[in-house]
Design a protein around this motif. Structure first.
Motif: not given
Length: 138
Positions: A102-109
């Motif tokens: 979630y942190c890698d692919y959602v929050m950094k989007n």
């Protein structure tokens, strides 16, 4: 398949992601919204009545003869839930790995808006791969 369902709720209890890996003949898509709302409400009540004020995450796990439910409460208030067969192990570790995805692919989007449904294809793909790897281990 040992993993049944993965749910992600925002800090106000709204369902922002739901993926079922088994068919639930009696549950419709709107029922998952109700399930997340009930879980959020119960978890908030548990926080308030807990005799341990320093450990107030709410519900962390529930077990039954037919399934188990585990929840990871992030520091930002998100709840990551997974339901699985009773024999599935290391679900808390799986939840932390889901949180990392979630942190890698959602929050950094840069196009993702907080508190809104998750629409990241990379997140979905990596989550499906993670669940597949977890299911092959058991």
């Amino acid at each position: 398949m040992p993993i049944h369902t993965i749910l992600i709720m925002n800090r106000s209890g709204g369902l922002v992601y739901c993926k079922s890996y088994v068919s639930h003949p009696t549950l419709k898509p709107n029922d998952w919204i109700r399930v997340s709302g009930i879980f959020h409400g119960m978890s908030e009540v548990i926080k308030r009545v807990s005799p341990f004020p320093n450990k107030n995450d709410g519900i962390v796990s529930m077990e039954d003869d037919t399934f188990q439910l585990h929840c990871y409460h992030s520091l930002t208030g998100l709840k990551f839930l997974v339901t699985a067969t009773p024999s599935t192990q290391n679900l808390q570790r799986l939840l932390k790995e889901i949180y990392n995805l979630y942190c890698d692919y959602v929050m950094k989007n840069p196009f993702h808006r907080l508190e809104q449904p998750i629409k990241s294809n990379k997140f979905r793909t990596h989550l499906d791969n993670l669940v597949q790897r977890t299911s092959n281990v058991v």
